[in-house]
Write a protein that holds these residues in place. Structure first.
Motif, short mmCIF file in Angstrom:
data_model
loop_
_atom_site.label_atom_id
_atom_site.label_comp_id
_atom_site.label_asym_id
_atom_site.label_seq_id
_atom_site.Cartn_x
_atom_site.Cartn_y
_atom_site.Cartn_z
N LEU A 55 45.35 21.02 27.63
CA LEU A 55 44.10 21.79 27.60
C LEU A 55 43.54 21.87 26.19
O LEU A 55 42.34 22.07 26.00
N PHE A 81 49.62 31.98 34.70
CA PHE A 81 49.22 32.83 33.59
C PHE A 81 49.79 34.24 33.74
O PHE A 81 50.32 34.60 34.79
N THR A 85 44.94 35.81 38.03
CA THR A 85 43.70 35.03 38.04
C THR A 85 43.50 34.29 39.36
O THR A 85 43.44 33.07 39.40
N TRP A 89 37.02 35.81 45.92
CA TRP A 89 36.30 35.59 47.18
C TRP A 89 37.13 34.83 48.21
O TRP A 89 36.73 34.73 49.36
N LEU A 102 40.79 21.17 44.67
CA LEU A 102 40.03 20.80 43.48
C LEU A 102 40.41 19.40 43.01
O LEU A 102 39.57 18.63 42.55
N LEU A 130 42.49 39.27 51.22
CA LEU A 130 41.84 39.00 49.94
C LEU A 130 42.75 39.50 48.81
O LEU A 130 43.51 40.45 49.00
N ARG A 132 42.31 41.39 46.33
CA ARG A 132 42.25 42.80 45.94
C ARG A 132 42.99 43.70 46.93
O ARG A 132 43.21 44.87 46.65
N PRO B 142 36.99 34.74 34.36
CA PRO B 142 37.99 34.87 33.31
C PRO B 142 38.37 33.50 32.75
O PRO B 142 38.43 32.52 33.50
N GLU B 144 41.09 32.21 31.97
CA GLU B 144 42.25 31.56 32.60
C GLU B 144 41.83 30.77 33.85
O GLU B 144 42.37 29.71 34.13
N LEU B 145 40.85 31.33 34.57
CA LEU B 145 40.40 30.65 35.78
C LEU B 145 39.69 29.34 35.40
O LEU B 145 39.85 28.31 36.08
N GLU B 147 40.42 27.67 32.77
CA GLU B 147 41.50 26.77 32.37
C GLU B 147 42.21 26.19 33.58
O GLU B 147 42.60 25.03 33.57
N LEU B 148 42.37 27.02 34.62
CA LEU B 148 42.97 26.51 35.85
C LEU B 148 42.15 25.34 36.37
O LEU B 148 42.69 24.29 36.75
N GLY B 149 40.84 25.50 36.36
CA GLY B 149 39.95 24.41 36.78
C GLY B 149 40.15 23.18 35.91
O GLY B 149 40.32 22.07 36.42
N GLN B 158 31.88 20.75 39.10
CA GLN B 158 32.84 21.42 39.98
C GLN B 158 33.16 22.81 39.47
O GLN B 158 33.27 23.76 40.24
N ARG B 162 32.35 25.68 41.99
CA ARG B 162 33.51 26.22 42.71
C ARG B 162 34.16 27.41 42.02
O ARG B 162 34.95 28.09 42.63
N ILE B 163 33.82 27.64 40.75
CA ILE B 163 34.39 28.80 40.08
C ILE B 163 33.30 29.73 39.58
O ILE B 163 33.24 30.90 39.96
N PRO B 166 30.48 31.22 42.51
CA PRO B 166 30.99 32.29 43.37
C PRO B 166 31.34 33.53 42.58
O PRO B 166 31.12 34.65 43.06
N PHE B 167 31.86 33.36 41.37
CA PHE B 167 32.21 34.52 40.56
C PHE B 167 30.98 35.35 40.22
O PHE B 167 31.06 36.56 40.02
N PRO B 242 31.04 39.23 52.18
CA PRO B 242 31.73 40.51 52.42
C PRO B 242 32.71 40.86 51.30
O PRO B 242 32.92 42.03 51.00
N TRP B 243 33.29 39.85 50.65
CA TRP B 243 34.25 40.13 49.58
C TRP B 243 33.56 40.74 48.38
O TRP B 243 34.18 41.41 47.56
N GLY B 246 32.59 45.03 48.21
CA GLY B 246 33.64 45.99 47.85
C GLY B 246 34.22 45.69 46.49
O GLY B 246 35.01 46.45 45.98
N ALA B 247 33.80 44.55 45.91
CA ALA B 247 34.38 44.14 44.63
C ALA B 247 33.94 45.09 43.53
O ALA B 247 33.01 45.86 43.70
#
Ligand SMILES: Nc1ncnc2c1ncn2[C@@H]1O[C@H](COP(=O)(O)OP(=O)(O)O)[C@@H](O)[C@H]1O
Ligand SMILES: [Mg+2]
Lengths: 257, 254
Positions: A55, A81, A85, A89, A102, A130, A132, B142, B144-145, B147-149, B158, B162-163, B166-167, B242-243, B246-247
């Motif tokens: 990375l 991590f 994370t 959704w 992915l 979900l 949460r 975040p 880290e997310l 970085e995950l991608g 993408q 995809r990240i 939606p976020f 729906p997610w 409540g977030a």
């Protein structure tokens, strides 16, 4: 398998200053080996994992996996991590399969494999929830399943249990050992906890900060399977003391300076 | 629904006090009409009021739609590159510092007395908070997310689809709610300046003839329009994502 040779990493800060995160770090990890990395925060442990994951690129030296220099992200490494994370959704099952989708590696068996892993991690019946709706420990288990589903040859874990309470932490470290025994992968496990490092690892790498260097490489001669009963053994105590001495000697030296 | 109860009671008490004050202190109708008088004024002229309401609703919806159509791509461009952000943000702030009331007559001269200048004013009032909220959302994933991608070799597209997108959904909906309410404000501002129909126009002509109850009626209808639009956005969020509802609530647009 992983060969880190004379690696340095310098970050240039926004204000023009630079941080030498790592300096002259050399380290090898054998296939299937469980290596823990301990050190005070800021000594470049996360940076080390990011270098192995491809990375970030080193400023000096080289990182190679199976002899091939790491130049970018590889599909045979997976990362866990400190924070779970997860995708807020997506339900648990979708979260676990996300990296596979992915990478376009998801096939007809992927979902079943994910369900099986979740069941192993004690999350059967939670596939449709979900993130949460889960506790912190359960979320982190999902994150670990997400990494394991990729069947990585190298699993990189950055303080994966750091945010969990002590009981969950102990339970999950033994669980991780069971999963590791069953799958042929090397693990590089960053932690703050000396006893966790000794309990889990074949070798513990001790690092010192500013700049991050390797100050010791401690082999842990305890037999496997490991359990918390071994904490009382002289070999455990000796290893833990040796690691602690490095860390506190470093801190005392800095305090005196 | 349990949450709607206190609000309903508060509203009823508010109107009751208003009614009582008007009667008790014998406040003249052209200064402050009682709710009952306002209701009667609307009822007496309802086909005309309905036409004006529909005219305003049309402007509001078109302006709101335009603000969505412009804001989301704009937010993606800004979030994707610091250079684009540095180039566009000052321009955006300029559009926000121009008083829209001052802009409306100029637009009418330039574009003619039709629907276009009203939609543009509505759009200008509504789009800014939506852009700001959407950019905040696109940058909220975040690290880290992300970085995950990257560790899964996801490309920029993408990563966005995809990240990041939606976020951003809860943030975008926060912005949409503000923009919906502001669209009503924008449409009325535009109608004040140049229109031959709409609730803004109705308020102006009513006041010119001291028909205060009708003007108040138009104001009440505007408030209801704003609330309905806001609730429609909230409902769309609950149904489509729906997610998200409540977030964790992002603070409304900065
Ligand atoms: N992307 C970055 N940009 C600038 N500095 C960084 C970056 N990542 C890490 N650092 C710096 O490098 C040093 C080591 O960080 P890190 O690897 O996160 O340490 P650790 O994980 O051991 O706490 C710290 O001083 C940190 O501020
Ligand atoms: Mg770290």
């Amino acid at each position: 398998m992983i060969a880190i040779e004379g690696v340095g990493k310098r970050f240039s800060g926004r204000d023009g200053g630079a941080v030498q995160a790592l300096e002259d770090v050399s380290l090898t990890v054998a296939p299937g080996e469980f290596v823990a990395v301990v050190g005070a925060s800021g000594c470049g442990k996360s940076t080390l994992l990011r270098l192995i994951a491809g990375l970030v690129a080193p400023s000096a030296g080289r990182v190679a996996i199976d002899g091939a220099q790491v130049t970018g992200a590889r599909t045979d490494t997976a990362m866990v991590f400190q924070a779970p994370t997860l995708l807020p959704w997506a339900d648990v099952l979708k979260n676990v399969t996300f990296p596979m989708r992915l990478m376009r590696r998801a096939g007809p068996g992927t979902e079943d494999a994910a369900r099986a892993l979740l069941a192993r991690a004690g999350l059967a019946g939670f596939e449709g929830r979900l993130p949460r709706e889960l506790s912190g420990g359960m979320q982190q288990r999902v994150a670990i399943c997400r990494a394991l589903l990729q069947q990585p040859r190298i699993l990189l874990m950055d303080e994966p249990f750091g945010a969990l309470d002590a009981l969950t932490r102990e339970e999950m470290s033994l669980e991780l050992l069971r999963l590791w025994t069953e799958s042929p992968m090397a693990v590089v496990f960053v932690t703050h906890s000396i006893s966790e490092a000794v309990l889990l690892a074949d070798r513990v790498i001790v690092m010192s900060p500013r700049p991050g260097r390797v100050v010791d490489d401690v082999a842990i001669p305890l037999p496997r399977p490991r359990s918390f009963d071994q904490e009382g053994l002289p070999a455990f105590q000796a290893a833990a003391r040796r690691i602690r001495d490095h860390i506190f000697r470093g801190q005392a030296a800095r305090a005196a300076a | 629904m349990a949450r709607a109860l206190p609000a309903t009671i508060a509203l009823i008490v508010f109107f009751a006090l208003w009614e009582a004050a008007c009667r008790g202190f014998a406040i003249p109708e052209f200064l402050l009409p009682a709710p009952s008088v306002i209701a009667r004024a609307i009822a007496a002229a309802w086909p005309m009021v309905l036409n004006h309401t529909l005219a305003t609703l049309g402007t509001v919806l078109l302006g709101f739609a335009a603000s969505i159509a412009v804001s989301l791509p704009l937010a993606m461009a800004i979030a994707s590159s610091t250079t684009i952000a540095a180039a566009l943000y000052p321009l955006l702030v300029v559009t926000q510092s121009i008083p829209k009331v001052a802009l409306a007559p100029i637009l009418i001269v330039a574009l003619g007395a039709n629907e276009a200048p009203r939609i543009i004013v509505t759009f200008l009032v509504a789009f800014f908070p939506l852009v700001v909220a959407s950019v905040a959302g696109l940058l909220a994933a975040p690290p880290e997310l992300i970085e995950l991608g990257r560790s899964c070799r996801a490309g920029r597209l993408q990563e966005l689809l995809r990240i990041r997108l939606p976020f951003a959904v809860p943030f975008v909906f926060g912005g949409l709610k503000v923009a919906a309410a502001l669209s009503v404000v924008g449409a009325v501002v535009a109608e004040f300046v140049g229109a031959d129909a709409g609730l803004g126009y109705l308020i102006q002509t009513s006041m010119a003839f001291f028909r205060t109850p009708l003007a108040f009626g138009a104001v009440v209808i505007l408030a209801i329009l704003g609330i309905l639009l806001f609730q429609a956005v909230a409902l769309a969020e609950r149904l489509l994502f729906p997610w998200s509802s409540g977030a964790e609530r992002p603070a409304l647009a900065a």
